[in-house]
Every structure is written in structure tokens, then in C-alpha cells.
Design an enzyme around this catalytic site. Structure first.
Site, PDB file in Angstrom:
ATOM      1  CG  HIS A  65      -0.379   0.257   2.515  1.00  0.00           C
ATOM      2  ND1 HIS A  65      -0.168  -0.746   3.444  1.00  0.00           N
ATOM      3  CD2 HIS A  65       0.042   1.401   3.089  1.00  0.00           C
ATOM      4  CE1 HIS A  65       0.362  -0.217   4.532  1.00  0.00           C
ATOM      5  NE2 HIS A  65       0.495   1.084   4.350  1.00  0.00           N
ATOM      6  CG  ASP A 113      -0.113  -4.089   2.654  1.00  0.00           C
ATOM      7  OD1 ASP A 113       0.396  -3.599   1.628  1.00  0.00           O
ATOM      8  OD2 ASP A 113      -0.363  -3.433   3.682  1.00  0.00           O
ATOM      9  CB  SER A 208       3.114   1.487   6.298  1.00  0.00           C
ATOM     10  OG  SER A 208       1.848   1.626   6.856  1.00  0.00           O
TER      11      SER A 208
END
Length: 264
Positions: A65, A113, A208
Site C-alpha cells: 500500500h 500487502d 508501514s
């Protein structure tokens, strides 16, 4: 009606991308995590950023992402950094021209992801820049295990910022805790959830892509969490994707052979 809307919004999924820092953690000892990578996505000084980690001198692993849909944006990977606001002698910067997102990645549910970014030229391995090993295929880390996450993300939910690498210890949670909290959005086979039940420690936006490290191996990738709750956080389970990672790394190596076509 308002109460129902608030309850519904509490279960919206949000990635830890954009900006973000470790909450309730501590400053890492400089260069004690030489596998850490800083991803800058864009051209401005306040551009979104993510974490990542070095698997091989030619490959960094991160969250899909962070880069999905960004085909025309500059992505820079910096290795060997502690204070990302400074030009430290240990730093190595790479402009990324090729990356591979898992073909089944979903931006809605954060399934699969995971992304591999190719470094060209290859990183020079030093005391401040080195690789972290992968776990074996489907080798699960047990609930209750204490693991560590590091990143340059926000240090609070109100966007407090720091330029130095932060780290925090988080406990791997049971399947029951994860499924009860996250409902259908949690897939045990390909995800790990971890966190601090007291809601004092967590990853947050900008962390992230960084690794969940357990017993010296990268077990997870910081993926997503609930919008208004820092417990628990969900990580892409690296061991589930180990065969895919190995295959893509093999392709990276083939691209570097003499007279081989390059996809850069």
C-alpha cells in the site's frame, strides 16, 4: 443514529502509510537495526514515507500500500540511516525504478500487502547496512511472543514527529483476539496481529512497511490497523509469502545477468 455511525467508523481500516511513527517506544541505538530502510515517496520534503527492510543487496521488502498506484512518482530508498533529517556518512540512497507488488494485493482489505523493490546498483554491505533473514515457509511465531518493530513514524496519534529511528516491543496476539477485534478483515494464514493491550505502545502512520522482528528474523510487515484504536496492529505474515519472495528475488538476479532484458 450518530452512535451507530461512530461505532461503524471505529472499524474502518487505515494503513500505517503516509506519515507515522512508533507510539510509546524508545529511540533505537543508532544503527542497531542495519536492515532498516526509509522509503520517501514523492519529491517534496514533507512527502509521504514508509519503512522497509533489506533482504539482499539488491532487494528491499515493504508494504504494497506504500507504493500501489504510484507509477509516476519518485521513490527513494535510504539505507544506513538513524536521523533521517541529516546526511549521515553511513547513508546510501537509491532511486527505485522497478518494484513488484503481489498480484493478489487488495487496497480495500490489505490482503497480500507486500512489495519487493529492486535496488540498482546493489547496496554496499557495511556495519550500518546489512540484511535480515527470512523465516521458513509457514513457520509461525507463537502467540505471546515478544517482538520488536522500528520506524520513523508519528510518536502519537496527534502527529508528533521525530527524525530518529524509534522502536517498540509488541506482543503477538492469539487468533481469537485478532478475529474478535478485526472481524472478517483478519486472515490468520497470511497475517499476524500484535500489540499492547494497554493501548500505550503501537506502530502508527509512516511505520508501514517496516519489519516485525522476532528472534532475529523478519516475521511481519507493518500493514494496517483500526482507525480509532491502536490495538491491535496487523502485519503481513512474511513466512506465508516466502515462496513468492524467493521467486521474485530469483527474477531480480536474472535481470542482472549479462545480455538479459531488464524491466527497469
Amino acid at each position: 443514529m450518530l452512535l451507530l455511525l461512530l461505532l461503524a467508523s471505529a472499524f474502518l481500516l487505515v494503513p500505517g502509510s503516509g506519515a507515522g511513527r512508533i507510539i510509546g517506544g524508545r529511540e533505537a541505538k543508532p544503527h542497531s537495526r542495519p536492515y532498516m530502510a526509509y522509503l520517501s515517496i514523492g519529491n517534496k520534503s514533507d512527502s509521504p514515507h514508509c519503512g522497509g527492510f533489506l533482504l539482499r543487496p539488491d532487494a528491499v521488502l515493504s508494504a504494497a500500500h506504500c507504493v500501489a498506484g504510484k507509477t509516476k512518482v519518485n521513490i527513494t530508498v535510504t539505507l544506513g540511516a538513524h536521523n533521517i533529517s541529516k546526511k549521515e556518512p553511513s547513508q546510501q540512497a537509491f532511486h527505485i525504478g522497478h518494484w513488484v507488488i503481489h498480484p493478489s494485493y487488495s487496497g480495500d482489505t490489505f490482503e497480500n500487502d507486500i512489495v519487493l523493490l529492486k535496488l540498482k546498483p546493489r547496496a554496499k554491505l557495511t556495519k550500518q547496512v546489512s540484511c535480515i533473514p527470512l523465516p521458513s515457509h509457514n513457520k509461525h511465531v507463537e502467540p505471546g511472543a515478544m517482538c520488536t518493530v522500528a520506524g520513523w513514524g508519528w510518536t502519537s496519534m496527534t502527529q508528533d514527529k521525530t527524525s530518529v529511528l524509534m522502536e517498540v516491543d509488541l506482543k503477538v496476539q492469539s487468533k481469537e483476539v485478532c478475529e474478535t477485534t478485526l472481524k472478517r478483515n483478519y486472515l490468520q494464514q497470511s497475517m499476524i496481529c500484535a500489540g499492547d493491550e494497554d493501548n500505550k505502545k503501537a506502530t502508527y502512520r509512516g511505520d508501514s512497511g517496516g519489519p516485525l522482528v522476532c528472534n532475529g528474523k523478519a516475521r511481519g510487515i507493518v500493514s494496517y490497523g483500526l482507525k480509532y484504536n491502536i490495538f491491535p496492529k496487523v502485519f503481513t505474515r512474511v513466512s506465508y509469502f516466502e515462496p513468492w519472495i524467493r521467486e521474485e528475488l530469483r527474477k531480480f538476479a536474472l535481470q542482472d545477468l549479462p545480455d538479459s532484458p531488464s524491466s527497469d
